[in-house]
Design an enzyme around this catalytic site. Sequence first.
Site, mmCIF file in Angstrom:
data_model
loop_
_atom_site.group_PDB
_atom_site.id
_atom_site.type_symbol
_atom_site.label_atom_id
_atom_site.label_comp_id
_atom_site.label_asym_id
_atom_site.label_seq_id
_atom_site.Cartn_x
_atom_site.Cartn_y
_atom_site.Cartn_z
ATOM 1 N N SER A 145 0.846 -1.209 0.000
ATOM 2 C CA SER A 145 0.000 0.000 0.000
ATOM 3 C C SER A 145 0.873 1.248 0.000
ATOM 4 O O SER A 145 1.992 1.232 0.533
ATOM 5 C CB SER A 145 -0.871 0.014 1.264
ATOM 6 O OG SER A 145 -1.502 1.272 1.395
ATOM 7 N N TYR A 155 -1.476 0.066 10.099
ATOM 8 C CA TYR A 155 -1.782 -0.506 8.785
ATOM 9 C C TYR A 155 -0.587 -0.328 7.836
ATOM 10 O O TYR A 155 -0.143 -1.268 7.190
ATOM 11 C CB TYR A 155 -3.044 0.157 8.204
ATOM 12 C CG TYR A 155 -3.283 -0.199 6.754
ATOM 13 C CD1 TYR A 155 -3.708 -1.472 6.396
ATOM 14 C CD2 TYR A 155 -3.044 0.722 5.729
ATOM 15 C CE1 TYR A 155 -3.904 -1.814 5.056
ATOM 16 C CE2 TYR A 155 -3.244 0.398 4.399
ATOM 17 C CZ TYR A 155 -3.668 -0.872 4.067
ATOM 18 O OH TYR A 155 -3.852 -1.206 2.740
#
Length: 250
Positions: A145, A155
């Site tokens: 990501s 995350y």
Amino acid sequence: MSEWQGRTAVVTGGGRGFGKAFGKALAGEGAHVVLVDIDAGGAEAAAAEIRALGGSAEGMGGDVTDEARMAEVMAQAAKAHGGIDLLVNNAGLHSDEYGQPILKMGLAKVRRLFDVNVIGVACCTLAAHPHMKGRAGASIVNISSSAAHMGGSAYGDSKLAVAGLTITFARELGVDGIRVNAISPGLMLTDTIRKELPEATKARVQAMQLIAGDGLEEDIVEALLYLASKKARFVTGETLRVTGGMAAGV
Ligand SMILES: NC(=O)c1ccc[n+]([C@@H]2O[C@H](COP(=O)([O-])OP(=O)(O)OC[C@H]3O[C@@H](n4cnc5c(N)ncnc54)[C@H](O)[C@@H]3O)[C@@H](O)[C@H]2O)c1
């Protein structure tokens, strides 16, 4: 003839979003596609959609962190054409629930986040490896990501570990002829993102892009088709950022 004819691709998190889009594109190119998802019904429904379009696909239920189940899934997937040619480690937790500060999420959620996003990649790679070893053009594509490159979230840290594992597995599996790469998507408007993301957050994130506009599933599909293809035969250990420039140079 497409290079995907007679080849098998396993896509984790294949029940919806990027995973389903990867499955559709690969099956459209002639691959036999195995969609694995913790949501078994979602995986089967996505596979049925692909079959209705004339593609070859099966859906299987399973948690990417479950070692015994992933061994079964990969063995089953390998039956179609005698092995696995592409593994896409796409399953990941990125809903709002897992995007909170650590202090708010608490350890149990952080643990699950890392288990699925990081250990899941290692678990599926180890399970698929015996079925990929020595297959011409075999490769693995991990989904990281833009958050990995920007810092400041659990995350993002889990996705930074995915970029790290990409290099580590590229080093370890190169000897078996397996290339390992990753894609770091920026903000891409999948169904989940469209449903969950407030307009103000979307505007704030898009303001960081160097080029205007919405990132779409198709942009990530194109990156996958390149990295998994013969055109990328000399590319391994890399993470390709597809972020509209949001993560450029960071
Ligand atoms: N959409 C974006 O903008 C974006 C941006 C950067 C990275 N990503 C990454 O791309 C990947 C896919 O994103 P998406 O938007 O399609 O997500 P999504 O939430 O729409 O789909 C994820 C799929 O993974 C499955 N899944 C979740 N946990 C699992 C587990 N333990 N085992 C097996 N399957 C599991 C879910 O059931 C779901 O079908 C994720 O790894 C995500 O972190 C997405």
